[in-house]
Scaffold this motif. Structure first.
Motif, PDB file in Angstrom:
ATOM      1  N   LEU A 294      -8.164 -32.144 -34.965  1.00 23.19           N
ATOM      2  CA  LEU A 294      -7.889 -33.443 -34.389  1.00 23.19           C
ATOM      3  C   LEU A 294      -7.576 -34.210 -35.461  1.00 23.19           C
ATOM      4  CD1 LEU A 294     -11.016 -33.688 -31.948  1.00 23.19           C
ATOM      5  CD2 LEU A 294      -8.719 -33.533 -31.459  1.00 23.19           C
ATOM      6  N   SER A 295      -7.885 -34.142 -36.541  1.00 27.49           N
ATOM      7  CA  SER A 295      -7.594 -35.069 -37.691  1.00 27.49           C
ATOM      8  C   SER A 295      -6.043 -34.706 -38.048  1.00 27.49           C
ATOM      9  CB  SER A 295      -8.570 -34.939 -38.838  1.00 27.49           C
ATOM     10  OG  SER A 295      -8.375 -33.762 -39.433  1.00 27.49           O
ATOM     11  N   GLU A 297      -3.864 -33.772 -35.793  1.00 29.56           N
ATOM     12  CA  GLU A 297      -3.098 -34.062 -34.637  1.00 29.56           C
ATOM     13  C   GLU A 297      -2.643 -32.761 -34.025  1.00 29.56           C
ATOM     14  OE1 GLU A 297      -0.096 -36.925 -35.430  1.00 29.56           O
ATOM     15  OE2 GLU A 297      -1.378 -38.639 -35.543  1.00 29.56           O
ATOM     16  N   ARG A 298      -3.468 -31.701 -34.290  1.00 30.84           N
ATOM     17  CA  ARG A 298      -3.242 -30.281 -33.556  1.00 30.84           C
ATOM     18  C   ARG A 298      -3.912 -30.324 -32.332  1.00 30.84           C
ATOM     19  NH1 ARG A 298      -3.478 -26.085 -38.566  1.00 30.84           N
ATOM     20  NH2 ARG A 298      -3.401 -24.806 -36.671  1.00 30.84           N
ATOM     21  N   TYR A 299      -3.622 -31.013 -31.329  1.00 33.13           N
ATOM     22  CA  TYR A 299      -4.633 -31.349 -29.998  1.00 33.13           C
ATOM     23  C   TYR A 299      -4.672 -30.077 -29.405  1.00 33.13           C
ATOM     24  CZ  TYR A 299      -3.971 -36.210 -31.520  1.00 33.13           C
ATOM     25  OH  TYR A 299      -3.837 -37.486 -32.324  1.00 33.13           O
ATOM     26  N   GLU A 300      -3.295 -29.353 -29.336  1.00 33.91           N
ATOM     27  CA  GLU A 300      -3.253 -28.089 -28.438  1.00 33.91           C
ATOM     28  C   GLU A 300      -4.325 -26.986 -28.766  1.00 33.91           C
ATOM     29  OE1 GLU A 300       0.591 -26.325 -27.615  1.00 33.91           O
ATOM     30  OE2 GLU A 300       1.151 -28.333 -26.655  1.00 33.91           O
ATOM     31  N   ASP A 301      -4.291 -26.964 -30.217  1.00 30.68           N
ATOM     32  CA  ASP A 301      -5.109 -26.068 -31.092  1.00 30.68           C
ATOM     33  C   ASP A 301      -6.712 -26.351 -30.782  1.00 30.68           C
ATOM     34  OD1 ASP A 301      -2.883 -24.372 -31.886  1.00 30.68           O
ATOM     35  OD2 ASP A 301      -2.908 -25.409 -33.697  1.00 30.68           O
ATOM     36  N   LYS A 314     -21.016 -20.832 -21.776  1.00 29.79           N
ATOM     37  CA  LYS A 314     -20.869 -20.973 -20.182  1.00 29.79           C
ATOM     38  C   LYS A 314     -20.945 -22.466 -19.708  1.00 29.79           C
ATOM     39  CE  LYS A 314     -23.468 -16.613 -19.734  1.00 29.79           C
ATOM     40  NZ  LYS A 314     -24.506 -15.820 -19.624  1.00 29.79           N
ATOM     41  N   VAL A 315     -20.066 -23.343 -20.228  1.00 24.47           N
ATOM     42  CA  VAL A 315     -19.868 -24.668 -19.691  1.00 24.47           C
ATOM     43  C   VAL A 315     -18.373 -24.694 -18.836  1.00 24.47           C
ATOM     44  CG1 VAL A 315     -19.229 -27.086 -20.223  1.00 24.47           C
ATOM     45  CG2 VAL A 315     -20.886 -25.594 -21.642  1.00 24.47           C
ATOM     46  N   SER A 316     -18.793 -25.192 -17.545  1.00 31.70           N
ATOM     47  CA  SER A 316     -17.724 -24.868 -16.427  1.00 31.70           C
ATOM     48  C   SER A 316     -16.775 -26.052 -16.664  1.00 31.70           C
ATOM     49  CB  SER A 316     -18.383 -24.812 -15.088  1.00 31.70           C
ATOM     50  OG  SER A 316     -19.217 -26.144 -14.793  1.00 31.70           O
ATOM     51  N   THR A 317     -17.126 -27.102 -17.167  1.00 28.42           N
ATOM     52  CA  THR A 317     -16.116 -28.165 -17.040  1.00 28.42           C
ATOM     53  C   THR A 317     -16.115 -28.660 -18.587  1.00 28.42           C
ATOM     54  OG1 THR A 317     -17.832 -29.699 -16.385  1.00 28.42           O
ATOM     55  CG2 THR A 317     -16.248 -28.709 -14.788  1.00 28.42           C
ATOM     56  N   PRO A 318     -15.475 -28.220 -19.386  1.00 27.51           N
ATOM     57  CA  PRO A 318     -15.290 -28.397 -20.912  1.00 27.51           C
ATOM     58  C   PRO A 318     -14.861 -29.822 -21.073  1.00 27.51           C
ATOM     59  CG  PRO A 318     -13.891 -26.919 -20.487  1.00 27.51           C
ATOM     60  CD  PRO A 318     -14.394 -26.869 -19.325  1.00 27.51           C
ATOM     61  N   CYS A 319     -15.286 -30.344 -22.230  1.00 26.66           N
ATOM     62  CA  CYS A 319     -14.621 -31.901 -22.520  1.00 26.66           C
ATOM     63  C   CYS A 319     -13.106 -31.682 -22.920  1.00 26.66           C
ATOM     64  CB  CYS A 319     -15.280 -32.314 -23.874  1.00 26.66           C
ATOM     65  SG  CYS A 319     -14.768 -34.097 -24.101  1.00 26.66           S
ATOM     66  N   LYS A 320     -12.331 -32.544 -22.502  1.00 29.44           N
ATOM     67  CA  LYS A 320     -10.934 -32.378 -22.730  1.00 29.44           C
ATOM     68  C   LYS A 320     -10.443 -33.355 -24.226  1.00 29.44           C
ATOM     69  CE  LYS A 320      -9.813 -29.899 -19.228  1.00 29.44           C
ATOM     70  NZ  LYS A 320      -9.461 -28.541 -19.425  1.00 29.44           N
ATOM     71  N   VAL A 321      -9.313 -32.930 -24.867  1.00 30.97           N
ATOM     72  CA  VAL A 321      -9.063 -33.709 -25.974  1.00 30.97           C
ATOM     73  C   VAL A 321      -8.637 -34.836 -25.823  1.00 30.97           C
ATOM     74  CG1 VAL A 321      -7.511 -33.665 -27.834  1.00 30.97           C
ATOM     75  CG2 VAL A 321      -8.554 -31.613 -27.560  1.00 30.97           C
ATOM     76  N   SER A 322      -7.958 -35.114 -24.584  1.00 34.31           N
ATOM     77  CA  SER A 322      -7.213 -36.560 -24.021  1.00 34.31           C
ATOM     78  C   SER A 322      -8.595 -37.410 -23.834  1.00 34.31           C
ATOM     79  CB  SER A 322      -6.598 -36.397 -22.847  1.00 34.31           C
ATOM     80  OG  SER A 322      -7.293 -35.665 -22.025  1.00 34.31           O
ATOM     81  N   GLU A 323      -9.542 -36.877 -23.411  1.00 28.19           N
ATOM     82  CA  GLU A 323     -10.928 -37.929 -22.904  1.00 28.19           C
ATOM     83  C   GLU A 323     -11.406 -37.803 -24.632  1.00 28.19           C
ATOM     84  OE1 GLU A 323     -13.480 -35.677 -20.748  1.00 28.19           O
ATOM     85  OE2 GLU A 323     -11.913 -35.382 -18.943  1.00 28.19           O
ATOM     86  N   LEU A 324     -11.591 -37.249 -25.503  1.00 23.07           N
ATOM     87  CA  LEU A 324     -12.177 -37.644 -26.982  1.00 23.07           C
ATOM     88  C   LEU A 324     -11.198 -38.545 -27.555  1.00 23.07           C
ATOM     89  CD1 LEU A 324     -12.923 -34.019 -28.028  1.00 23.07           C
ATOM     90  CD2 LEU A 324     -14.506 -35.679 -26.952  1.00 23.07           C
ATOM     91  N   CYS A 325      -9.796 -38.693 -27.370  1.00 20.51           N
ATOM     92  CA  CYS A 325      -8.967 -39.291 -27.961  1.00 20.51           C
ATOM     93  C   CYS A 325      -9.121 -40.831 -27.392  1.00 20.51           C
ATOM     94  CB  CYS A 325      -7.715 -38.933 -28.104  1.00 20.51           C
ATOM     95  SG  CYS A 325      -7.537 -37.599 -28.912  1.00 20.51           S
ATOM     96  N   SER A 326      -8.880 -40.842 -25.876  1.00 24.00           N
ATOM     97  CA  SER A 326      -9.297 -42.178 -25.179  1.00 24.00           C
ATOM     98  C   SER A 326     -10.549 -42.951 -25.474  1.00 24.00           C
ATOM     99  CB  SER A 326      -9.136 -41.745 -23.617  1.00 24.00           C
ATOM    100  OG  SER A 326     -10.504 -41.146 -23.573  1.00 24.00           O
ATOM    101  N   VAL A 327     -11.835 -42.192 -25.887  1.00 24.75           N
ATOM    102  CA  VAL A 327     -12.780 -43.037 -26.135  1.00 24.75           C
ATOM    103  C   VAL A 327     -12.530 -43.702 -27.534  1.00 24.75           C
ATOM    104  CG1 VAL A 327     -15.136 -42.645 -27.381  1.00 24.75           C
ATOM    105  CG2 VAL A 327     -14.325 -41.219 -25.308  1.00 24.75           C
TER     106      VAL A 327
END
Length: 581
Positions: A294-295, A297-301, A314-327
Motif C-alpha cells: 500500500l505504501s 501504491e501497489r493496490y492490486e497486489d 475463513k473470512v467471507s467478506t474481506p476488507c477492500k483496499v479501497s475501503e482502507l484508503c478511503s478511511v
C-alpha cells in the motif's frame, strides 16, 4: 496507516491461521541467527597447548608422571603455568612452555626440576594442542595463540560489528525494496556464507566471510521483526514479537547440541548452517506485506494478499483496499497529523532528546538500560562455557532459561507496569552478580544455577525496554529515541566479548562490571515515569509532564487514538529491537 491497519485486522483477524503460518515460518529462521551469533563459543575455543619440539620424542615427564607421548599428559594439565619436559630420540632434553621452549645445556637423567643453564627458543616448530575435546578449532587451525592470541579475541567483536552494520543497511533496504526480497536474500546469504565459513583458507578470509554472515543474519532479524508485526494484529503483537526472541534462544540451544556432537570446527559450522536449509527452500512462498504494498501504491497486489489472508482465515467478506484508503482520505485530522509528523521529523535531531533536564535524564537512563541489557545478555551467554562442569550443558541451559523469561516479561508488563517490572529485575541481576562472587568455585552446580538466574533477570529487562522507550517519548522524537537506544544496545554487544576476556585479569571482573551497570540502571529507573495504561504523548511538553501530572497527561491525548498510536509504536519498536541481539 494506523487507522487502516486497525480496520484490516479487525476484518481479517489479529492472529488467524494465515498469520500463524507466516509467523512460525519466519521465526523459524530466527534460530539460525541465534546459532551464528553464538557459534564462536566452541568454534574459537583455545585448548591446552605447548610449544612444538624439533624431533621425535622418546619420553615425557610432567611433575611426577611420565608417559611416552604428550597426548597422555593432557588430563593432568591444570594451569597455563605448567610446563612439560621431553627427551628426544637424540638425547636432547627440552622444557616446553605455552609460548616458549628451553633446551637444557647439560643432558643428565630426565628430571622435572633443573637448575642448570638453558637456551631459550621461540616456538618455530608450531604448537602441540590438546585434542581430547576438540579435534580442531580455528585457534588450532591457524595457531591463534601467544603473540597471535589477539586475533582470536577479535573474532566475536568483529562479528558483532557486522551485526551493527547489517542492521542499518538491510533495515533501510527493506523499506525501499520490500520485506519479502530482503528475507529471500538474507536467508540465502545465511546459508551461503555459513557454508563458506567452513571452507575459508586463512584467518583473514574467515573473519571477512563471518563479517558478511553477521550482516545478513542481523539483516534477517531486523526485517523478520518488521515482517511478522505487519501481519499480526495489535491484540497478539506484543506476545508474538517478544517470542521471536524465544526462537533466537532455541538457536543457542542448538549450538550447544551440535557442539557436543561434532568436534571439528568446519564440520560443526556446516551442520549449524544446514539448519537454514528448510526455510531457504520455502521462503519464496512468503508474500509481501500488504502495508508495504500500500505504501508503494501497489493496490492490486495488496488486495491479492488480503484476499489470500481472508481465505486462509475463513473470512467471507474481506476488507477492500479501497475501503482502507478511503478511511485515511475521509479523516482530515489524520492526514494533517501525518503531514505534521513528517515536517516535524525533519526538524528534530538527537539534541532534542536532551532539550530539558527531565528529558535528558530520561534519555541517559534509557540509553544505559539498553547498553546494560545487551552487555549482560552476551556476558552471561559467552561466559557460560567457562563456568566449569559440562560446557555444552551450560550453554544449553543458558539458552533454555530464556524461554520462560519472555512469558514472565509479557505478563508482568501488563499486570505490574513497565517500570515496576524493569526495576526489580535490573536490581536482581546486580544482586545475582554479587552472589556469584561469593559462591566457592568448586560448587559448579550452584554457580550454573546462579548464572541462569542472572540471564533470566537480565533477559526480562532486555525484552521490555524497547516498548517502554517508545512510550516514554513523544511522537515527534519517538523513532529517534528508540533508534538511538538500539544503537547503544549494539555498542553493548560489541563491548561484551572484550568484557568476557577480562576474566584473565580477575575471574569475576565481567560479573562485577555487569552488576555495577545493572544496579546503576535499576536505581536510575526509579526516576522514570510509569507508562502502563497512559496515552501516548505527541509533544516534548506532554512527555515531560508524564508522572508529574497524571490527569493533564491523560487528557491531552484522546483515548480513542491510543490503540492506533500504540500500533505505530510497536511496528517501529519491533523493527528496532531486532538489532539488539
Amino acid at each position: 496507516m494506523a487507522l487502516s491497519s486497525e480496520r484490516l485486522f479487525d476484518s481479517l483477524g489479529h492472529f488467524g491461521r494465515f498469520q500463524a503460518c507466516v509467523y512460525f515460518a519466519s521465526v523459524f529462521q530466527a534460530m539460525s541467527c541465534g546459532i551464528h551469533y553464538l557459534a564462536s563459543v566452541f568454534m574459537a575455543v583455545t585448548p591446552n597447548f605447548v610449544c612444538g619440539f624439533p624431533g621425535n620424542v622418546s619420553s615425557v615427564l610432567f611433575h611426577n608422571s611420565s608417559a611416552s607421548s604428550i597426548e597422555d599428559i593432557w588430563t593432568l594439565w591444570t594451569s597455563t603455568e605448567n610446563y612439560v619436559v621431553v627427551q628426544l630420540g637424540n638425547g636432547e632434553i627440552w622444557e616446553l612452555d605455552q609460548c616458549s621452549r628451553s633446551k637444557r645445556e647439560v643432558s643428565l637423567d630426565l628430571a622435572y626440576e633443573y637448575e642448570g643453564n638453558k637456551s631459550v627458543f621461540p616456538c618455530s616448530d608450531g604448537f602441540l594442542y590438546d585434542d581430547t575435546k576438540w579435534k580442531s578449532t580455528v585457534v588450532t587451525q591457524w595457531d591463534l595463540v601467544c603473540d597471535r592470541e589477539w586475533l582470536a579475541k577479535l573474532i566475536q567483536p568483529m562479528f558483532m560489528l557486522g551485526v551493527l552494520i547489517g542492521a542499518v543497511i538491510f533495515g533501510d533496504i527493506a523499506d525501499r525494496l520490500g520485506r519479502q526480497r530482503v528475507i529471500w536474500f538474507t536467508s540465502a546469504g545465511q546459508f551461503v556464507f555459513g557454508i563458506a565459513v567452513a571452507f575459508t583458507f586463512d584467518y583473514y578470509s574467515f573473519v571477512i566471510v563471518r563479517f558478511l554472515l553477521a550482516m545478513v543474519s542481523s539483516g534477517y532479524l531486523v526485517v523478520a521483526f518488521v515482517y511478522v508485526t505487519e501481519f499480526v494484529g495489535i491484540k497478539a503483537r506484543t506476545w508474538a514479537s517478544m517470542h521471536v526472541h524465544a526462537f533466537f534462544a532455541m538457536g543457542i540451544m542448538i549450538v550447544a547440541l551440535v557442539g557436543f556432537l561434532v568436534r571439528t570446527w568446519w564440520v560443526y559450522q556446516i551442520f549449524l548452517s544446514i539448519a537454514t536449509v528448510p526455510f531457504v527452500l520455502c521462503c519464496w512462498m512468503l508474500p509481501e506485506t500488504p502495508f508495504w504494498l500500500l505504501s508503494e501504491e501497489r493496490y492490486e497486489d495488496a488486495q491479492k494478499v488480503i484476499d489470500t489472508m481472508a481465505r486462509w482465515n475463513k473470512v467471507s467478506t474481506p476488507c477492500k483496499v479501497s475501503e482502507l484508503c478511503s478511511v485515511q482520505r475521509d479523516d482530515p485530522a489524520s492526514g494533517r497529523m501525518g503531514d505534521d509528523d513528517t515536517s516535524s521529523a525533519k526538524k528534530h535531531n538527537i539534541l532534542d532528546l536532551f532539550c530539558n533536564w527531565q528529558i535528558a535524564r530520561r534519555t541517559i537512563t534509557v540509553w544505559l538500560i539498553w547498553f546494560t541489557g545487551s552487555l549482560g545478555y552476551y556476558v552471561f551467554s559467552l561466559s557460560s562455557v567457562s563456568l566449569g562442569g559440562n560446557e555444552y550443558l551450560n550453554l544449553f541451559l543458558i539458552g533454555a532459561v530464556e524461554l520462560p523469561c519472555y512469558i514472565i516479561a509479557c505478563v508482568a508488563m501488563d499486570k505490574l507496569g513497565r517500570r515496576n517490572t524493569l526495576i526489580p529485575f535490573l536490581i536482581l541481576s546486580a544482586l545475582i552478580c554479587v552472589l556469584i562472587m561469593f559462591i566457592p568455585q568448586d560448587f559448579n552446580i550452584l554457580i550454573i544455577l546462579a548464572n541462569m538466574a542472572g540471564k533470566f533477570s537480565i533477559g526480562v529487562a532486555f525484552g521490555l525496554i524497547y516498548l517502554y522507550t517508545a512510550e516514554l517519548y513523544p511522537t515527534i522524537v519517538r523513532s529517534l529515541a528508540v533508534g538511538s537506544g538500539s544503537m547503544m544496545c549494539r555498542v553493548g554487544s560489541v563491548v561484551a566479548p572484550f568484557c568476557v576476556y577480562l576474566r584473565s585479569v580477575w575471574i569475576f571482573m565481567p560479573l562485577l562490571l555487569v552488576g555495577i551497570m545493572a544496579l546503576l540502571s535499576g536505581i536510575l529507573t526509579i526516576m522514570l515515569p510509569e507508562t502502563l495504561g497512559k496515552p501516548l504523548t505527541n509533544t516534548l511538553v506532554e512527555a515531560t509532564e508524564i508522572g508529574r501530572n497524571k490527569k493533564s497527561s491523560s487528557e491531552k491525548t484522546p483515548p480513542a487514538h491510543n490503540g492506533a498510536e500504540l500500533e505505530k509504536i510497536e511496528l517501529f519498536g519491533q523493527e528496532k529491537v531486532s538489532t539488539d541481539k
